[in-house]
Design an enzyme around this catalytic site. Sequence first.
Site, PDB file in Angstrom:
ATOM      1  N   ASP A 248      -6.736  -1.556   5.252  1.00  0.00           N
ATOM      2  CA  ASP A 248      -6.362  -2.621   4.328  1.00  0.00           C
ATOM      3  C   ASP A 248      -6.687  -4.020   4.844  1.00  0.00           C
ATOM      4  OD1 ASP A 248      -5.206  -0.844   2.416  1.00  0.00           O
ATOM      5  OD2 ASP A 248      -3.515  -0.598   3.774  1.00  0.00           O
TER       6      ASP A 248
ATOM      7  N   ASP B 209       0.873  -1.161   0.000  1.00  0.00           N
ATOM      8  CA  ASP B 209       0.000   0.000   0.000  1.00  0.00           C
ATOM      9  C   ASP B 209       0.924   1.229   0.000  1.00  0.00           C
ATOM     10  OD1 ASP B 209      -2.367   1.604   0.407  1.00  0.00           O
ATOM     11  OD2 ASP B 209      -1.693   1.857   2.469  1.00  0.00           O
TER      12      ASP B 209
ATOM     13  N   ASP C 270      -0.950  -0.587   6.242  1.00  0.00           N
ATOM     14  CA  ASP C 270      -0.904   0.030   7.570  1.00  0.00           C
ATOM     15  C   ASP C 270      -1.877  -0.615   8.544  1.00  0.00           C
ATOM     16  OD1 ASP C 270      -3.355   0.993   6.798  1.00  0.00           O
ATOM     17  OD2 ASP C 270      -2.656   3.028   6.401  1.00  0.00           O
TER      18      ASP C 270
END
Length: 636
Positions: free
Chosen positions: A533, A324, A529
């Site tokens: 997600d 990400d 994080d």
Amino acid sequence: MTKKQKKMTIRLLISAVFLIAGIIAEGTHPIDWLLFAVSYLAAGYDIPLKAWKNIRNGQVFDENFLMTVATFGAIVVGELEEAVAVMLFYQVGELFSDYAVNKSRKSISDLMDINPEYANVLRDGTENQVEPDEVEVGETILVKPGEKIPLDGFILKGISSLDTSALTGESMPVEVGEGQTVVSGSINLSGLLEIQVTKLYDDSTVAKILELVENASSRKAKAENFITRFARVYTPIVVVLALALAVVPPLIQLIVPSFGGGQGWSVWAYRACSFLVVSCPCALVISVPLSFFGGLGAASKNGILIKGSNYLETMGMLDTVVFDKTGTLTTGKFQVTSVEPESISRKELLTLAAYGECHSNHPIALSVLEAYEKESERGRDTLDQSRIVSVEEMAGYGIHAVLCREEEKEDLYIGNQKLMEMQNVSWKSQAVAASTTLYVARNKEFLGTIGISDTVREDVPLAIEGLRKQGVRSLVMLTGDKESVGNMVAEKLALDRVFGNLLPGDKVQKVEELLEETPADKTLAFVGDGINDAPVLARADVGIAMGGIGSDAAVEAADVVVMNDEPSKIVDCIQIAKKTVTIVKQNIVFAIGVKILVLVLVAFGKASMWAAVFGDVGVSVLAILNAVRALRYQRR
């Protein structure tokens, strides 16, 4: 050494003394037999008792049963000295393995020491010492120097430094002060802190971590499951083979007297007992789980929490790592990366932008103010507030500010291209390497642009280089930002592929597509994080959450939690995983290979029970010594 280990050491020393005395007195019946009997009982009186207890509980074929039958058989055929030696060395091996297990558990138990024993809570102006789970959200607790912070919260009063090494693996203390968030499990090193509690104990960081660690051993790697199944099948087979070795040759000799060299039944029974000794699967049953436990311990010492040895095994086979962007590769903190003035100086452009943004707490506004302070070497409080007549935020466009300049008013516009078009400002399209570009105009005059970007984490280039060296073939980035912004970050970091404009559901779809491209014998990891997600972390072969300290979502959703914001810790995790898996494979090949060799030699009368002792105890000790290496890892 534990109390139990000390007691066993004394027993084994007594047994060794009587065994040596028996060997010296050998031939002086019944004294030598009496000495051997005392030695046997001192070393292993509990082994036959355990075997009988397990048989009554339906567990017949274990190492206690094998050692009992083997040593009793040796006694029956008159080899009391060897029966005692087998039991003594077997118990030495067990003591050694127990010590090795405790040593490997040390890093995990050190992590468990983060559990606070009490909390000093202020109630009605009085300090009360209570259990952490008795403190309610909103209450104020005192943490004195040397004490553990028992609950998550933020500092109301006080300045101190915290030791977070048990959580993050980092030895440097962290300086904290009023208004800052602190997490449970940290140790207060200096000042007195007043902390307002924001989470109940069961929801706190320390509780989540302890739960994770306690459950880690329940998730076994494929190699561990293989050894468990192997032992269940292997042990009964060798017992049957040993029985056949003791019975079949003597029966054949009744028909063919010369078969097997005409050896008597006692010789074949001796060989069968030796066969049982060497067949004990201790080397595998102990060393393989111990290796994985050592790997988990090495990871925890470095601030990496792994939810099970299966994920440790998976980390060693990574082919694709998907990142990400915001909060993982980048800090999530905006910073001015370019200033392109058109008709005024750079300093004046930043000053005008600072006037327009000085009353905003938006991250972009804060980045402009920070750049102004650096450029002018002055604080925002030095801006002449009397110049500001009004400030209007235009949603979706930017800011319109009215400033006084020598008794004249001027309109200041700071925003996107749409704002320039709305005000009929003729602006130049400039190539700005930034995720956000602010266009600045005064009245109808275009003054220039300010480029603002999310900053790449300092540790990321090191992580990318390390992943390449570890054989990771594909490095991919997923982001909800514009693809052009993603490309800018990816180009800077030399990533292989970028996918932008993605919603959380789109990220899951992309990960599924990448999983299909991943070779069958390799795995894919997603690094995020841990907050937005969770679906992607769950879908990947292994989900890695960054900055797990204080993040409930990270601990819940991920398979691996890096407890600080250093992506390079992923490289450490891969190295630990590969080392651990290599050690496991070495132990499996070595133990099975040596045992098969000694079993064949024993069956054909080419090796004695002493060789069988090496095939069992010797191999176990060597395998355990090798397994302990998994605990030792030095970060490069």
